[in-house]
Structures are given as C-alpha cells and as structure tokens.
Motif scaffolding. Sequence first.
Motif, short mmCIF file in Angstrom:
data_model
loop_
_atom_site.label_atom_id
_atom_site.label_comp_id
_atom_site.label_asym_id
_atom_site.label_seq_id
_atom_site.Cartn_x
_atom_site.Cartn_y
_atom_site.Cartn_z
N LEU A 180 0.82 -1.20 0.00
CA LEU A 180 0.00 0.00 0.00
C LEU A 180 0.86 1.25 0.00
N PRO A 181 0.30 2.38 -0.45
CA PRO A 181 1.02 3.65 -0.29
C PRO A 181 1.19 3.96 1.20
N ALA A 182 2.07 4.93 1.48
CA ALA A 182 2.30 5.32 2.87
C ALA A 182 0.97 5.70 3.53
N THR A 183 0.71 5.13 4.68
CA THR A 183 -0.53 5.41 5.40
C THR A 183 -0.23 5.40 6.90
N ARG A 184 -1.25 5.59 7.72
CA ARG A 184 -1.05 5.71 9.16
C ARG A 184 -0.20 4.57 9.70
N GLY A 185 0.70 4.91 10.63
CA GLY A 185 1.56 3.91 11.23
C GLY A 185 0.90 3.19 12.38
N ILE A 186 -0.43 3.22 12.44
CA ILE A 186 -1.15 2.58 13.53
C ILE A 186 -2.51 2.12 12.99
N SER A 187 -2.96 0.96 13.43
CA SER A 187 -4.22 0.42 12.91
C SER A 187 -4.77 -0.61 13.88
N GLN B 247 8.37 4.66 0.67
CA GLN B 247 8.31 5.95 1.37
C GLN B 247 8.17 5.76 2.88
N SER B 248 7.47 4.72 3.30
CA SER B 248 7.31 4.47 4.73
C SER B 248 8.66 4.19 5.38
N HIS B 249 9.49 3.40 4.70
CA HIS B 249 10.83 3.11 5.25
C HIS B 249 11.65 4.39 5.33
N GLN B 250 11.56 5.22 4.29
CA GLN B 250 12.32 6.47 4.29
C GLN B 250 11.84 7.40 5.40
N VAL B 251 10.53 7.49 5.59
CA VAL B 251 9.99 8.29 6.69
C VAL B 251 10.44 7.70 8.02
N GLY B 252 10.48 6.37 8.10
CA GLY B 252 10.96 5.72 9.32
C GLY B 252 12.38 6.14 9.66
N SER C 10 9.19 18.30 -0.08
CA SER C 10 7.74 18.21 -0.22
C SER C 10 7.27 16.77 -0.04
N SER C 11 8.03 15.81 -0.57
CA SER C 11 7.67 14.40 -0.43
C SER C 11 7.77 13.96 1.03
N LEU C 12 8.84 14.39 1.71
CA LEU C 12 8.99 14.05 3.13
C LEU C 12 7.81 14.60 3.93
N HIS C 13 7.47 15.85 3.69
CA HIS C 13 6.37 16.47 4.44
C HIS C 13 5.07 15.70 4.21
N HIS C 14 4.77 15.36 2.94
CA HIS C 14 3.52 14.68 2.61
C HIS C 14 3.45 13.30 3.25
N HIS C 15 4.49 12.50 3.07
CA HIS C 15 4.45 11.12 3.55
C HIS C 15 4.62 11.05 5.08
N PHE C 16 5.39 11.96 5.64
CA PHE C 16 5.55 12.01 7.10
C PHE C 16 4.19 12.26 7.76
N LYS C 17 3.44 13.20 7.19
CA LYS C 17 2.14 13.50 7.77
C LYS C 17 1.14 12.37 7.55
N ALA D 26 0.41 11.66 11.17
CA ALA D 26 -0.65 12.65 11.37
C ALA D 26 -0.10 13.98 11.86
N MET D 27 1.18 14.22 11.65
CA MET D 27 1.78 15.51 12.03
C MET D 27 3.00 15.79 11.16
N THR D 28 3.44 17.05 11.16
CA THR D 28 4.63 17.41 10.41
C THR D 28 5.88 17.02 11.22
N PRO D 29 7.06 16.98 10.57
CA PRO D 29 8.28 16.69 11.34
C PRO D 29 8.48 17.65 12.51
N MET D 30 8.20 18.94 12.31
CA MET D 30 8.36 19.92 13.40
C MET D 30 7.39 19.61 14.55
#
Length: 309
Positions: free
Chosen positions: A125-132, A190-195, A223-230, A234-238
């Motif tokens: 799946l595309p990057a999605t919530r890290g909790i389910s 992208q999930s691994h990269q965000v990880g 822009s990709s980091l911001h999108h997939h991180f959120k 559910a939040m920005t890196p900051m």
Amino acid sequence: MSTPLTPQDEIAALISRHAPRTGDYTTAIGNLSFHRQSSVTESLFHAARPSVAIIAQGAKDVTLGTETFHYSRMQYLLTSVDLPVQVRVVEASVDKPHLCVVLGIDIADVAALLDSDSVAQQKILPATRGISVSDVSAELLDAMLRLVRLLDKPGEIATLAPLIRRELTYRLLNGPVGARLRHMALASSQSHQVGQAIDWIKHNYCEPLRIEHLAGMANMSMSSLHHHFKAITAMTPMQYQKLLRLQEARRLMLVEQIDAGTAGYRVGYASESQFSREYSRQFGRAPMRDVGQVRAQLAGAGTAYSVLP
C-alpha cells in the motif's frame, strides 16, 4: 469435570495471573509485557513503539493527532513506527480489569520474512497511518497463547520464543493490516524512508531541526517528506519533534522530579517562557500544575507513569 477454557479466556487468565495488580509488567521473554488496569483512566501521553497489543479484556482508545483508534476484547492495535500518542482505558473495573499483552516488533525481523513468496507477493500500500486496529484471528491468538504459556516453562524460552515470535510476525504480515509492516521494512518504500527520518528525530530531538537536512538523510525531497511524514504520523516533522520534546520533559518532571526550567532546557528549549507556553498549549496546564495533576491521577489509579501502549 471442569469445562476447558476457551483460548480467549485462557489468555485473559494468564495475563491476570502474571499481572496480579494494576500496572505494567515486563516478562522473561524479550519485548513481551502485560498491562492491567482496574478502572477507566484519563488520557495519558505515551511513546508507542513498533508492536502488537492484544486486548484480552476491557477496551482502550489510542489517539494519534486528531484521530482516535478504539480497540477491545480480541482486537489488536498494530503500531509500525515510533509514534507519540494519547492512551485512555475506557472499559475496566475491579471485577473485570482491562488486560492487555504487548509484543514489541523488530522491523529487521519483518524484513527477513519478506524473502518468503507468500509474504512478498502481497500488495504494498502507499504510505498510510503507522497505527491500525484489526480483529485477532484464531491463528494469531494461538501463537500468542503459546508464547505466553512459555513463561511457565522458563527452560524452553530461549529455544522456542524466537520461533513463536517469528510465527507471530508472519501472521501479522499476512493479516488484514500487514501491508503497513511490509511497507516499513522495504528499503525502497516511502514508509521506510519516513521511518529513517523518525529515527533521526527520536535520537536527536534536542537538536535544531532542519527540514532540508532531514529530507536529504531520508533521500526524499522536502515536499515528499512532508507529505508522507504527515500521512504516517498525522503531524509534520516539526510537530513530531515538539511533541517528543514535551513528552520527555513531562517524563523528566514526573520521574526524575526536576523543575520545569531544567526539564525544558534538557529537551532543547533555550527559552523557559517558550517551553511553558508550548507545554501549556499541548497539555492544557502549566508544567508544574500539570505534573501535580498527573501524579494525583496515577496515585489514584495505583499505577506508574510509563511509555507503554
């Protein structure tokens, strides 16, 4: 002749025996813990780790950002990445306490299993919530039950626990939300990269955060980091860094009993007034007043402050 316990009742009985009073209990099996709560609680902030948490009795709400995940008896919460969350036990009593078993997940174990065709061929799946949340299957419950039973056979833990843990990881990977774990383990996703970005923030939350540096380290555009991180957190890196700082400051004041100014400085704040403002905005009370309220709440519940889900 007594009626044999169902697997659902047996795992609840085992948790109750190994966790006889309200609180969090580690075990002789690595990354396996039990949690018991005899009353409903207010929301507490916790640092959730990659793990599977199965509720054997009661119910709990876990909130990530503005999204709340509810799970109850014979459901599990799968967390695939480190996340700052709010946790609230919503169904518990002295007669029927909330009982939960949590097993930490090593993403390296997930990656090792991806060589299996039956796992690797599943849709990513595309990057999605890290909790389910999902229902516990008979196979997943059976494996967890066999792992917990090993606590009564300590001589078998070293040999059998790693095998059962691998089976549990396999069951999760092939379950309804297993794609989240697969995505975290694939180096090209992208999930691994965000990880990787999350891991850097987790270990360097006291340092100034430069998004261009974080994106370069994760091999992503800003822009990709911001999108997939959120999408995952559910939040920005900051926002993620700020919440980690505030949670750690709260822990320092509660556990190490240091003052607010020192706690703020130790988590990266140069200004005590800025720390106090952001803390009050996040937790709803000024730092020391909040700590007093949390201490009273924990004392009333007969438990201790922890970072367990």
